[in-house]
Structures are given as C-alpha cells and as structure tokens.
Design a protein around this motif. Structure first.
Motif, short mmCIF file in Angstrom:
data_model
loop_
_atom_site.label_atom_id
_atom_site.label_comp_id
_atom_site.label_asym_id
_atom_site.label_seq_id
_atom_site.Cartn_x
_atom_site.Cartn_y
_atom_site.Cartn_z
N SER A 74 0.87 -1.18 0.00
CA SER A 74 0.00 0.00 0.00
C SER A 74 0.90 1.23 0.00
O SER A 74 1.26 1.77 1.03
CB SER A 74 -0.92 -0.01 1.23
N ILE A 75 1.24 1.68 -1.19
CA ILE A 75 2.27 2.70 -1.35
C ILE A 75 1.83 4.06 -0.82
O ILE A 75 2.63 4.86 -0.35
CB ILE A 75 2.68 2.79 -2.83
N ILE A 76 0.51 4.33 -0.87
CA ILE A 76 -0.05 5.52 -0.23
C ILE A 76 -1.14 5.07 0.73
O ILE A 76 -2.04 4.32 0.35
CB ILE A 76 -0.63 6.50 -1.26
N LYS A 89 -8.17 4.48 3.36
CA LYS A 89 -7.99 3.95 2.00
C LYS A 89 -6.51 3.77 1.74
O LYS A 89 -5.67 4.49 2.28
CB LYS A 89 -8.59 4.90 0.96
N SER A 90 -6.18 2.80 0.89
CA SER A 90 -4.81 2.57 0.46
C SER A 90 -4.74 2.53 -1.06
O SER A 90 -5.67 2.05 -1.71
CB SER A 90 -4.26 1.25 1.02
N LEU A 91 -3.65 3.07 -1.60
CA LEU A 91 -3.36 2.92 -3.02
C LEU A 91 -2.24 1.90 -3.12
O LEU A 91 -1.16 2.09 -2.54
CB LEU A 91 -2.91 4.24 -3.64
N TYR A 92 -2.49 0.83 -3.86
CA TYR A 92 -1.53 -0.27 -3.88
C TYR A 92 -0.57 -0.16 -5.06
O TYR A 92 -0.93 0.28 -6.15
CB TYR A 92 -2.28 -1.61 -3.92
N ARG A 93 0.64 -0.58 -4.79
CA ARG A 93 1.69 -0.56 -5.79
C ARG A 93 1.30 -1.44 -6.98
O ARG A 93 0.94 -2.60 -6.81
CB ARG A 93 2.99 -1.08 -5.15
N GLY A 94 1.40 -0.89 -8.17
CA GLY A 94 1.10 -1.66 -9.37
C GLY A 94 -0.35 -2.02 -9.54
O GLY A 94 -0.69 -3.01 -10.16
N ASN A 95 -1.25 -1.17 -8.99
CA ASN A 95 -2.68 -1.50 -8.99
C ASN A 95 -3.40 -0.75 -10.12
O ASN A 95 -3.65 0.44 -10.01
CB ASN A 95 -3.29 -1.14 -7.63
N GLY A 96 -3.72 -1.45 -11.18
CA GLY A 96 -4.58 -0.89 -12.22
C GLY A 96 -3.90 0.17 -13.07
O GLY A 96 -2.68 0.31 -13.09
N PRO A 97 -4.71 0.97 -13.78
CA PRO A 97 -4.17 1.95 -14.73
C PRO A 97 -3.43 3.10 -14.03
O PRO A 97 -2.58 3.73 -14.64
CB PRO A 97 -5.41 2.46 -15.47
#
Length: 346
Positions: A74-76, A89-97
C-alpha cells in the motif's frame, strides 16, 4: 561602520567569491545564531508496533493524514487524523491503470490542506497524480508528465506553475520554474552563492541541493540547503530577496571529498514545510542521523521567528493549517518508522 560589522563583512567576503554578491541583496547574508530555543517533547502519534511501516513522505489534508510507504504494497495510506491507526484507504503498488512506484506529495502552500484534493508526483512512473477526498468518494486521477519535465524533488505545483529541484547531475540551477499550461520550462535559478572553494563541476548539483516550499499567496519561495547552512527567500520569479546563514559563519563541505554527495560532511536542512503563516525548516547540522532535530521557523515576510528544539531525530515534517501541532517521521531502532506529534500551541 563599527568594528564588529567590519569583521562580519570581512568574514563573508573571505568565504565567498566577489561574484556571489547580488544587486537585490545589498546587505549580504544575515547571521542567525539563537542561543535560546523552545524545547518540545514528542508524543506517539502512530507506531509500527503491529505493522512495519517505512514512511518516507507525509501530508495533512482536512481530517486525513496521508503517508507514502517504501515497504508496504500500500504505497499511499490515507489515515484518519483523529484515529491514526485507522486506514481509510490505500493505493496499492502496481494496482490498475493508475500505477505508481514512488510518489512524493505536493509541498506548496496552501493546496495541501485547503482543498479536498492531494497532488503528488511520481518521477519513476513519469506521472502526476491526485487523490480526491470528498465524503465517501476517494477518486484517483493520474496523467503522464510532459517529456521535457525535469526529474525533480520537492515538487511545488500551483494552478499555473510548477517549481522543483532538478536532480540531473548536469543541472546548472538551484531550482526551476515550469509553465503548466504551455508545458515548457520558464527558467532555472542559478546556483547561489558562488563559493571560493574549487569544487568539481559535477559536484555542483549536490553542493547546492536542498528543499523547497512555495507560497503563491505571499508570492514567496523558500529554499533551505542540505550541504550549506543557508536559507534563501525568493520571489515567485526567482529573484532573491534575502539569505540567512545559520551559525557564526558560512560552512561548506570538504572540497577534497571522494564522493560527489559529501556523505561524511555535515548535513544542515533536511526538510521544509509551510502553512499560511510560517515556514518550518528541519535542521540537523551534523553528519550524524541519531541526534535531536531542530526547527527554524520563519514568517513569509522573510523574518526569523524562533528556533524549536525537539527530542527526536526526524526525517520529514508537516504542520497542520492552524499551526497547532507538528507531525514528524522518525526512524526507529528496528529500521521501521514511527510518527510523532509535537504541540506547537498550548
């Protein structure tokens, strides 16, 4: 001119070449060497006791605190400001566009807390990104950087312009100004000051590296230096208004260093952040990483306000919009990171 002032001027001229003088800086550098400091004690805000985090950047927005993490997928991570252990909320490394690799948050004042959208840059992915936090919607947006946009640190992005520190080893500037709408470089701000010591040209981008904070409302840019004990105030056009030296004289790295980035020399300012009223400059002043940090506080009128003495060595800092408290990232003995809080007001 009294005797003390004569000695001070002579000392500055001895250290600097004659070309270091600027027409807009008539009185040279102002020395700051405060003997008194307001001592602040930290309290734990977010520990890594349950989950190992290696945070490398931090931002505050409304009721959220946001971290960028080297270690986790979860990079962010977006946490509740009132309940820090709660991840919204988390933004995951290599997740989607909207794939990101190593994002860094926008450092300009005031967008990081006055809007519901947090901007960031990811140079490795060559993308600009943003997270919109509104009610139950947390939308992610990204766009590719223009091909000519410099590789940089300390992005300060406003609606019309971007300011940053070019990381190219061949860079000839302290920082650059970019036109967002025309998608072109306006100019680079020349290295300052010129030093008498004959550093190799390939070391200049390291010698003059530092951190940047832009306040569009006050039409001010502050740059603090990593390898020189200096703070510079500029206009939004890149014209220098005032420079400070921390201590009794200007210090610079060993010219005989075998390494371009001077790893064994003292490191001075290691981060910067700003609010509407003040700019906070994180200071080390040694070549060690385990000593307690200091913070030099200035207002946006180019005036020194006070020095804060902390009881932790910090790597990154952020202050809330009301200047009530400061959050700092601290590396613990296990190699993870903890987030500590300092109250700035009673």
């Amino acid at each position: 001119m009294n005797f003390i002032k004569v000695l001070w001027v002579a000392n500055v001229l001895f250290i600097l070449g004659t070309s270091s003088c600027s027409p807009s800086l008539k009185n040279g550098f102002e020395l700051i060497d405060p003997q008194e400091a307001l001592t602040l004690r930290s309290e734990m805000f977010l520990s890594d006791e349950k989950v190992t985090n290696v945070f490398y950047d931090i931002a505050i927005m409304d009721t959220f605190v946001i971290f960028a993490d080297y270690f986790s997928d979860s990079i962010i991570q977006i946490h509740s400001l009132n309940t820090p252990g709660r991840i919204i909320k988390s933004l995951y490394r290599g997740n989607g566009p909207n794939e990101f690799i190593s994002p860094y948050f926008n450092k300009s004042v005031p967008p990081h807390y006055q809007t519901e959208e947090l901007g960031f840059i990811d140079l490795n992915a060559r993308k600009l990104g943003s997270v919109r936090l509104k009610e139950n919607r947390r939308n992610i947006h990204s766009e590719n950087l223009p091909a000519a946009f410099p590789f940089c640190t300390d992005l300060n992005r406003t609606e019309d312009y971007s300011y940053g520190i070019d990381t190219d080893i061949n860079s000839k500037s302290m920082f650059f100004i970019w036109d967002n709408k025309k998608e072109q470089l306006i100019k680079g701000i020349p290295f300052y000051p010129t030093l008498k010591k004959d550093y190799p040209e390939e070391a200049h981008s390291f010698l003059y590296s530092g951190h940047l904070c832009v306040n569009e409302k006050t039409e001010s840019i502050v740059m603090v230096m990593l390898n020189l004990n200096m703070v510079h105030f500029y206009s939004l056009k890149g014209e220098i208004n005032k420079s400070y030296v921390i201590g009794k004289q200007l210090n610079s790295p060993d010219v005989a260093s075998k390494f371009l980035d001077f790893p064994k020399d003292n490191k001075y300012f290691t981060d910067i952040c700003g609010t509407d009223k003040f700019v906070y400059c994180l200071y080390n002043g040694t070549n060690k990483h385990d000593g307690s940090s200091e913070i030099f506080v200035f207002n946006w009128n180019n005036t020194f306000v006070k020095k804060l003495q902390l009881n932790n060595p910090l790597q990154k800092i952020i202050v809330d919009k009301s200047d009530k408290y400061l959050l700092g990232i601290n590396i613990n003995t296990e190699g993870g990171t903890e987030v500590v809080r300092f109250l700035l007001k009673d």
